[in-house]
Scaffold this motif. Structure first.
Motif, PDB file in Angstrom:
ATOM      1  N   LEU A  13       5.281   3.528 -14.812  1.00  8.94           N
ATOM      2  CA  LEU A  13       5.894   2.437 -14.065  1.00  8.94           C
ATOM      3  C   LEU A  13       5.128   1.144 -14.311  1.00  8.94           C
ATOM      4  CD1 LEU A  13       6.478   4.163 -10.587  1.00  8.94           C
ATOM      5  CD2 LEU A  13       8.227   3.574 -12.287  1.00  8.94           C
ATOM      6  N   GLN A  14       5.805   0.022 -14.084  1.00  8.78           N
ATOM      7  CA  GLN A  14       5.161  -1.279 -14.211  1.00  8.78           C
ATOM      8  C   GLN A  14       4.284  -1.539 -12.995  1.00  8.78           C
ATOM      9  OE1 GLN A  14       7.759  -4.686 -14.386  1.00  8.78           O
ATOM     10  NE2 GLN A  14       6.163  -5.977 -15.256  1.00  8.78           N
ATOM     11  N   SER A  15       3.072  -2.013 -13.269  1.00  8.16           N
ATOM     12  CA  SER A  15       2.105  -2.311 -12.229  1.00  8.16           C
ATOM     13  C   SER A  15       2.146  -3.783 -11.867  1.00  8.16           C
ATOM     14  CB  SER A  15       0.703  -1.946 -12.729  1.00  8.16           C
ATOM     15  OG  SER A  15      -0.297  -2.477 -11.900  1.00  8.16           O
ATOM     16  N   GLY A  18       0.765  -6.197 -14.244  1.00  3.75           N
ATOM     17  CA  GLY A  18       1.521  -6.565 -15.426  1.00  3.75           C
ATOM     18  C   GLY A  18       1.529  -5.532 -16.530  1.00  3.75           C
ATOM     19  N   GLU A  19       0.872  -4.418 -16.341  1.00  3.92           N
ATOM     20  CA  GLU A  19       0.848  -3.388 -17.373  1.00  3.92           C
ATOM     21  C   GLU A  19       1.601  -2.144 -16.917  1.00  3.92           C
ATOM     22  OE1 GLU A  19      -3.357  -1.388 -17.261  1.00  3.92           O
ATOM     23  OE2 GLU A  19      -3.586  -3.515 -16.755  1.00  3.92           O
ATOM     24  N   ASP A  20       1.970  -1.315 -17.892  1.00  3.15           N
ATOM     25  CA  ASP A  20       2.588  -0.033 -17.579  1.00  3.15           C
ATOM     26  C   ASP A  20       1.491   0.973 -17.250  1.00  3.15           C
ATOM     27  OD1 ASP A  20       5.129  -0.987 -17.965  1.00  3.15           O
ATOM     28  OD2 ASP A  20       5.326  -0.204 -19.993  1.00  3.15           O
ATOM     29  N   ASP A  73      10.931  -0.676  -5.078  1.00  2.00           N
ATOM     30  CA  ASP A  73      11.425  -2.043  -5.128  1.00  2.00           C
ATOM     31  C   ASP A  73      11.136  -2.611  -6.516  1.00  2.00           C
ATOM     32  OD1 ASP A  73      12.610  -2.952  -2.691  1.00  2.00           O
ATOM     33  OD2 ASP A  73      10.638  -2.947  -1.741  1.00  2.00           O
ATOM     34  N   PRO A  74      11.817  -3.705  -6.897  1.00  2.00           N
ATOM     35  CA  PRO A  74      11.502  -4.393  -8.151  1.00  2.00           C
ATOM     36  C   PRO A  74      10.097  -5.009  -8.103  1.00  2.00           C
ATOM     37  CG  PRO A  74      13.661  -5.055  -7.334  1.00  2.00           C
ATOM     38  CD  PRO A  74      12.998  -4.263  -6.244  1.00  2.00           C
ATOM     39  N   ILE A  75       9.559  -5.338  -9.257  1.00  2.00           N
ATOM     40  CA  ILE A  75       8.176  -5.805  -9.372  1.00  2.00           C
ATOM     41  C   ILE A  75       7.903  -7.078  -8.564  1.00  2.00           C
ATOM     42  CG2 ILE A  75       8.481  -7.132 -11.507  1.00  2.00           C
ATOM     43  CD1 ILE A  75       5.462  -4.886 -10.637  1.00  2.00           C
ATOM     44  N   GLY A  76       8.858  -7.996  -8.456  1.00  2.00           N
ATOM     45  CA  GLY A  76       8.630  -9.236  -7.711  1.00  2.00           C
ATOM     46  C   GLY A  76       8.270  -9.001  -6.253  1.00  2.00           C
ATOM     47  N   PRO A  77       9.120  -8.318  -5.492  1.00  2.00           N
ATOM     48  CA  PRO A  77       8.788  -8.040  -4.094  1.00  2.00           C
ATOM     49  C   PRO A  77       7.539  -7.150  -3.938  1.00  2.00           C
ATOM     50  CG  PRO A  77      11.133  -7.748  -4.451  1.00  2.00           C
ATOM     51  CD  PRO A  77      10.510  -7.952  -5.802  1.00  2.00           C
ATOM     52  N   VAL A  78       7.309  -6.260  -4.902  1.00  2.00           N
ATOM     53  CA  VAL A  78       6.132  -5.389  -4.831  1.00  2.00           C
ATOM     54  C   VAL A  78       4.859  -6.226  -4.999  1.00  2.00           C
ATOM     55  CG1 VAL A  78       4.943  -3.451  -5.933  1.00  2.00           C
ATOM     56  CG2 VAL A  78       7.409  -3.343  -5.555  1.00  2.00           C
ATOM     57  N   THR A  79       4.886  -7.194  -5.920  1.00  2.00           N
ATOM     58  CA  THR A  79       3.742  -8.087  -6.111  1.00  2.00           C
ATOM     59  C   THR A  79       3.520  -8.938  -4.864  1.00  2.00           C
ATOM     60  OG1 THR A  79       4.138  -8.122  -8.494  1.00  2.00           O
ATOM     61  CG2 THR A  79       2.774  -9.883  -7.596  1.00  2.00           C
ATOM     62  N   GLU A  80       4.602  -9.421  -4.274  1.00  2.00           N
ATOM     63  CA  GLU A  80       4.479 -10.187  -3.033  1.00  2.00           C
ATOM     64  C   GLU A  80       3.841  -9.339  -1.929  1.00  2.00           C
ATOM     65  OE1 GLU A  80       8.318 -11.783  -1.991  1.00  2.00           O
ATOM     66  OE2 GLU A  80       8.554 -12.675  -3.976  1.00  2.00           O
ATOM     67  N   MET A  81       4.194  -8.057  -1.866  1.00  2.00           N
ATOM     68  CA  MET A  81       3.612  -7.161  -0.869  1.00  2.00           C
ATOM     69  C   MET A  81       2.107  -7.033  -1.092  1.00  2.00           C
ATOM     70  SD  MET A  81       4.482  -3.151  -0.228  1.00  2.00           S
ATOM     71  CE  MET A  81       4.191  -2.397   1.353  1.00  2.00           C
ATOM     72  N   GLN A  90      -3.579  -1.993  -7.150  1.00  2.00           N
ATOM     73  CA  GLN A  90      -2.332  -2.429  -7.772  1.00  2.00           C
ATOM     74  C   GLN A  90      -1.214  -1.488  -7.333  1.00  2.00           C
ATOM     75  OE1 GLN A  90      -2.174  -5.317  -9.460  1.00  2.00           O
ATOM     76  NE2 GLN A  90      -4.360  -5.515  -9.049  1.00  2.00           N
ATOM     77  N   LEU A  91      -0.028  -2.028  -7.153  1.00  2.00           N
ATOM     78  CA  LEU A  91       1.135  -1.240  -6.755  1.00  2.00           C
ATOM     79  C   LEU A  91       2.034  -1.036  -7.966  1.00  2.00           C
ATOM     80  CD1 LEU A  91       1.979  -3.133  -3.435  1.00  2.00           C
ATOM     81  CD2 LEU A  91       0.363  -1.253  -3.790  1.00  2.00           C
ATOM     82  N   LEU A  92       2.822   0.024  -7.939  1.00  2.00           N
ATOM     83  CA  LEU A  92       3.735   0.349  -9.036  1.00  2.00           C
ATOM     84  C   LEU A  92       5.175   0.216  -8.555  1.00  2.00           C
ATOM     85  CD1 LEU A  92       1.938   3.562 -10.347  1.00  2.00           C
ATOM     86  CD2 LEU A  92       1.567   1.193 -11.039  1.00  2.00           C
ATOM     87  N   ALA A  93       5.981  -0.487  -9.325  1.00  2.00           N
ATOM     88  CA  ALA A  93       7.380  -0.730  -8.963  1.00  2.00           C
ATOM     89  C   ALA A  93       8.277   0.396  -9.475  1.00  2.00           C
ATOM     90  CB  ALA A  93       7.835  -2.069  -9.531  1.00  2.00           C
TER      91      ALA A  93
END
Length: 160
Positions: A13-15, A18-20, A73-81, A90-93
């Motif tokens: 998954l995408q972290s 920014g990496e898989d 969730d998609p990476i945008g909201p996950v990064t905001e979280m 780091q969270l994975l989307a």
């Protein structure tokens, strides 16, 4: 269906870095904790993630434990979280819920498709040594308990 004492399904998954990230890439280092979270909006998920964030360095430094939180969730909201709660992990989307479906399952909610909250401790060989799937959204395993579980040889540290 339980995954305890079986092989953990591998995933990539995408972290939020920014990496898989793949589960299999972390297993050689030591145990890995896979957390399935309902979504960026879930306050119970945020609370659980904060407890893992607080013990993440100690677990990594002393026990070679990696923590892989999967958020449906998609990476945008996950990064905001991650940023909103100032998490040190780091969270994975998992926007389509594919990984959540392989672990604890998914469900349709007022927020759309979400994962069912769960905690898994996977040993170096890929075997799930601990599984806790939430009976309700607030039902969680916290970071400190997992730290004691790993250090107690994958046995309940409180003998329950």
């Amino acid at each position: 269906m339980t995954l305890e004492q079986s092989q953990a399904p591998d995933f990539t998954l995408q972290s939020t870095s920014g990496e898989d990230v793949s589960l299999s890439d972390h297993l050689g280092d030591g145990p890995t904790v896979v957390l399935v979270n309902r979504g960026h909006w879930c306050s119970f998920c945020a609370e659980q993630l904060q407890t893992f964030s607080e013990v993440s360095y100690d677990l990594w430094f002393n026990d070679d434990v990696n923590i892989l939180p999967v958020v449906t969730d998609p990476i945008g909201p996950v990064t905001e979280m991650r940023d909103r709660y100032d998490l040190d992990i780091q969270l994975l989307a998992d926007p389509d819920g594919d990984v959540a479906a392989q672990y604890s399952g998914t469900e349709e909610t007022s927020h759309g498709l979400t994962g069912i909250a769960a905690t898994y401790v996977v040993d170096e060989s890929g075997t799930v040594q601990y599984e806790q799937v939430a009976d309700h959204p607030a039902d969680r395993t916290y970071g400190n308990w997992v730290r004691y579980f790993v250090r107690n040889g994958y046995e309940d540290p409180f003998g329950e």
